[in-house]
Design an enzyme around this catalytic site. Structure first.
Site, PDB file in Angstrom:
ATOM      1  N   GLN A 156      -0.330   8.446   8.723  1.00 52.36           N
ATOM      2  CA  GLN A 156      -0.065   7.289   7.861  1.00 52.36           C
ATOM      3  C   GLN A 156       0.253   7.672   6.423  1.00 52.36           C
ATOM      4  O   GLN A 156       0.748   6.837   5.663  1.00 52.36           O
ATOM      5  CB  GLN A 156      -1.280   6.351   7.855  1.00 52.36           C
ATOM      6  CG  GLN A 156      -1.526   5.673   9.179  1.00 52.36           C
ATOM      7  CD  GLN A 156      -2.765   4.805   9.101  1.00 52.36           C
ATOM      8  OE1 GLN A 156      -3.864   5.275   9.334  1.00 52.36           O
ATOM      9  NE2 GLN A 156      -2.601   3.544   8.756  1.00 52.36           N
TER      10      GLN A 156
ATOM     11  N   CYS B 198      -4.195  -3.005  10.564  1.00 52.94           N
ATOM     12  CA  CYS B 198      -3.823  -1.623  10.259  1.00 52.94           C
ATOM     13  C   CYS B 198      -3.199  -1.584   8.874  1.00 52.94           C
ATOM     14  O   CYS B 198      -2.372  -2.435   8.546  1.00 52.94           O
ATOM     15  CB  CYS B 198      -2.819  -1.126  11.299  1.00 52.94           C
ATOM     16  SG  CYS B 198      -2.225   0.547  10.982  1.00 52.94           S
ATOM     17  N   LEU B 199      -3.579  -0.586   8.074  1.00 51.86           N
ATOM     18  CA  LEU B 199      -3.038  -0.466   6.716  1.00 51.86           C
ATOM     19  C   LEU B 199      -1.531  -0.233   6.736  1.00 51.86           C
ATOM     20  O   LEU B 199      -0.853  -0.473   5.743  1.00 51.86           O
ATOM     21  CB  LEU B 199      -3.730   0.684   5.971  1.00 51.86           C
ATOM     22  CG  LEU B 199      -5.246   0.540   5.779  1.00 51.86           C
ATOM     23  CD1 LEU B 199      -5.831   1.783   5.131  1.00 51.86           C
ATOM     24  CD2 LEU B 199      -5.566  -0.697   4.951  1.00 51.86           C
TER      25      LEU B 199
ATOM     26  N   GLY C 124     -10.574   3.302   8.358  1.00 49.62           N
ATOM     27  CA  GLY C 124     -10.062   4.495   9.013  1.00 49.62           C
ATOM     28  C   GLY C 124      -8.655   4.785   8.534  1.00 49.62           C
ATOM     29  O   GLY C 124      -7.929   3.869   8.142  1.00 49.62           O
TER      30      GLY C 124
HETATM   31 NI    NI Z   1      -3.931   1.945  11.528  1.00 46.13          NI
END
Ligand code: NI
Length: 180
Positions: free
Chosen positions: A52, A96-97, A47
């Site tokens: 981001q 999370c990236l 996702g």
């Molecule tokens: Ni994330």
């Protein structure tokens, strides 16, 4: 095109993203969604929220079923919102990236119903549980400037923030910025 994914503690991750008007879906927005998917598969992740990649618009992409051999099942959602939530569960080992080198258990709703619009201008309602439900909650949090570390214990968060700042200091020493 692969986009740069912002990393904690970049302040842009804390912006609250703006709604996308129905008539705002143009080639630029379609290209952004396509680039976000490409970036998500490349990272790799399941996702990604526009926040981001430094674009403060309420747009997320997800794909829980993709595989290295080319299977793709992308979901692109505009203005997604959680309209129902039910039950409590633990999203195990969430990551999370934008939050490098951390995995943690996060308490989340077990089931959610999400309403959104698609790039084609259609309304969509999706009911999800388990991993898909956690992913919706995680990505929609990004649009509100929230990160999963906001939902873990203060002690774990403080430890992570200290570790991350130390790591950034070491990186700065190894790769000093040009002085001119
Ligand atoms: Ni994330």
């Amino acid at each position: 095109m692969i986009l740069e994914v912002l990393q904690f503690p970049d302040p842009r991750l804390r912006q609250v993203a703006a709604e996308i008007a129905d008539d705002a879906v143009d080639d630029e927005l379609r290209a952004l969604a396509s680039d976000m998917l490409e970036t998500m598969y490349d990272e790799p992740g399941i996702g990604l929220a526009a926040t981001q990649v430094g674009v403060p618009l309420r747009l997320i992409v997800m794909d829980l079923n993709w595989s290295e051999d080319g299977q793709r099942d992308p979901l692109v959602l505009l203005n997604p919102r959680i309209v129902e939530r039910e039950g409590r569960s633990v999203s195990e080992n969430e990551g999370c990236l934008s939050v490098p080198d951390l995995r943690a258990d996060v308490t989340r709703a077990e089931r959610v119903a999400v309403e959104a619009r698609t790039l084609e201008g259609e309304s969509l309602r999706r009911e999800a549980e388990g991993l898909e439900s956690y992913c919706f909650q995680h990505e929609i949090d990004h649009l509100d400037g929230k990160l999963f570390i906001d939902r873990i214990s203060r002690m774990k968060r403080d430890l992570y923030v200290r570790r991350r700042k130390k790591q950034l200091r070491l990186e700065a020493l190894e790769h000093p910025a040009p002085t001119t």
